[in-house]
Scaffold this motif. Structure first.
Motif, short mmCIF file in Angstrom:
data_model
loop_
_atom_site.label_atom_id
_atom_site.label_comp_id
_atom_site.label_asym_id
_atom_site.label_seq_id
_atom_site.Cartn_x
_atom_site.Cartn_y
_atom_site.Cartn_z
N GLN A 16 0.86 -1.07 -0.38
CA GLN A 16 -0.46 0.11 -0.02
C GLN A 16 1.01 1.33 0.14
N GLU A 17 0.89 2.07 -0.73
CA GLU A 17 1.15 3.69 -0.37
C GLU A 17 0.54 4.25 1.27
N VAL A 18 1.50 4.72 1.84
CA VAL A 18 1.11 5.30 3.16
C VAL A 18 1.34 7.33 2.96
N ASN A 19 0.64 7.55 3.96
CA ASN A 19 0.49 8.59 3.02
C ASN A 19 1.08 9.63 5.24
N ILE A 20 1.79 9.99 5.60
CA ILE A 20 2.41 10.50 6.70
C ILE A 20 1.64 12.00 6.81
N THR A 21 0.87 12.42 7.74
CA THR A 21 0.28 14.10 7.50
C THR A 21 1.11 14.27 8.76
N CYS A 22 2.14 16.00 8.68
CA CYS A 22 2.63 16.30 9.55
C CYS A 22 1.82 18.40 9.16
N SER A 23 1.77 18.52 10.90
CA SER A 23 0.95 20.01 10.25
C SER A 23 2.21 20.89 11.56
N HIS A 24 2.35 22.44 10.72
CA HIS A 24 3.59 23.24 11.68
C HIS A 24 3.00 24.43 11.32
N ASN A 25 1.99 25.10 11.95
CA ASN A 25 0.93 26.90 11.56
C ASN A 25 2.15 27.05 11.54
N ASN A 26 3.46 27.49 13.01
CA ASN A 26 3.86 28.83 12.63
C ASN A 26 5.45 28.40 12.16
N ILE A 27 5.63 27.83 10.62
CA ILE A 27 7.13 28.01 10.13
C ILE A 27 6.85 29.20 9.60
N ALA A 28 8.28 29.32 9.60
CA ALA A 28 9.29 30.73 9.51
C ALA A 28 9.15 30.71 7.92
N THR A 29 9.77 32.21 7.06
CA THR A 29 9.36 31.90 5.78
C THR A 29 10.98 31.98 5.68
#
Lengths: 113, 111
Positions: A16-29
């Motif tokens: 199968q294909e596996v997708n792992i999502t990560c959130s990083h709301n305050n990432i800087a430029t």
């Protein structure tokens, strides 16, 4: 410092294909996104790194939307040997020539036959 | 491939001993790092070095020192080992602006 949030664990099956999502709301430029893989009793191994849009190498793809508040690591056709912990990191951009890494808890991926 | 070699995979020492952990990289990297990894706490940076004889404290330097006399070698020193320094120690190296590459770690037990 940018903090990442990713699922604690995931299960998949061989092929199968596996997708792992990560959130990083305050990432800087100047920051960019890096993923590492770690097997038990081994050091983390670099998988892929990107700044925006899509990056692909021989083992994975990394998708980063325009707002860069999240990213998705995609592992095509996983096998049992892909069972590991996967870490999403936001790397502080090029401060003093080295990159400060902040490791979270990671995602434990279990691949089943 | 980048090779980061840590001198021991497993090490057992006694409280109060001076302990040396050695790390060697073969890619002429400027930067070298020492981390420790503990369950529930993830990887934490102890010290790093961006050039020969240069060192900077990381997030948890207390009880540790480092030495970098040659570009390829970075040593971590536990001046007087204590039981709370029982951990997995990981060394990494990188070129400027490039991803860090890790060794396989030294599992250190302090009795």
């Amino acid at each position: 410092l940018a903090k990442t949030t990713q699922p604690i664990s995931m299960d998949s099956y061989e092929g199968q294909e596996v997708n792992i999502t990560c959130s990083h709301n305050n990432i800087a430029t100047n920051d960019y996104i890096t993923w590492y893989q770690q097997f038990p009793s081994q050091g983390p191994r670099f998988i892929i790194q990107g700044y925006k849009t899509k990056v692909t190498n021989e083992v994975a793809s990394l998708f980063i939307p325009a707002d860069r508040k999240s990213s998705t690591l995609s592992l095509p056709r996983v096998s049992l040997s892909d069972t590991a912990v996967y870490y999403c990191l936001v790397v502080i951009g090029f401060s003093g020539g080295y990159n400060k890494l902040i490791f979270g808890a990671g995602t434990r991926l279990a691949v089943h036959p | 491939d980048v090779k980061v070699t840590q001198s021991s995979r497993y090490l057992v020492k006694r409280t109060g001993e001076k302990v040396f952990l050695e790390c060697v990289q073969d890619m002429d990297h400027e930067n070298m790092f020492w981390y420790r990894q503990d369950p529930g706490l993830g990887l934490r940076l102890i010290y790093f070095s961006y050039d020969v004889k240069m060192k900077e404290k990381g997030d948890i330097p207390e009880g540790y020192s480092v030495s970098r006399e040659k570009k390829e070698r970075f040593s971590l020193i536990l001046e007087s080992a204590s039981t709370n320094q029982t951990s997995m120690y990981l060394c990494a190296s990188s070129s400027r602006g490039q991803p860090q590459h890790f060794g396989d770690g030294t599992r250190l037990s302090i009795l």
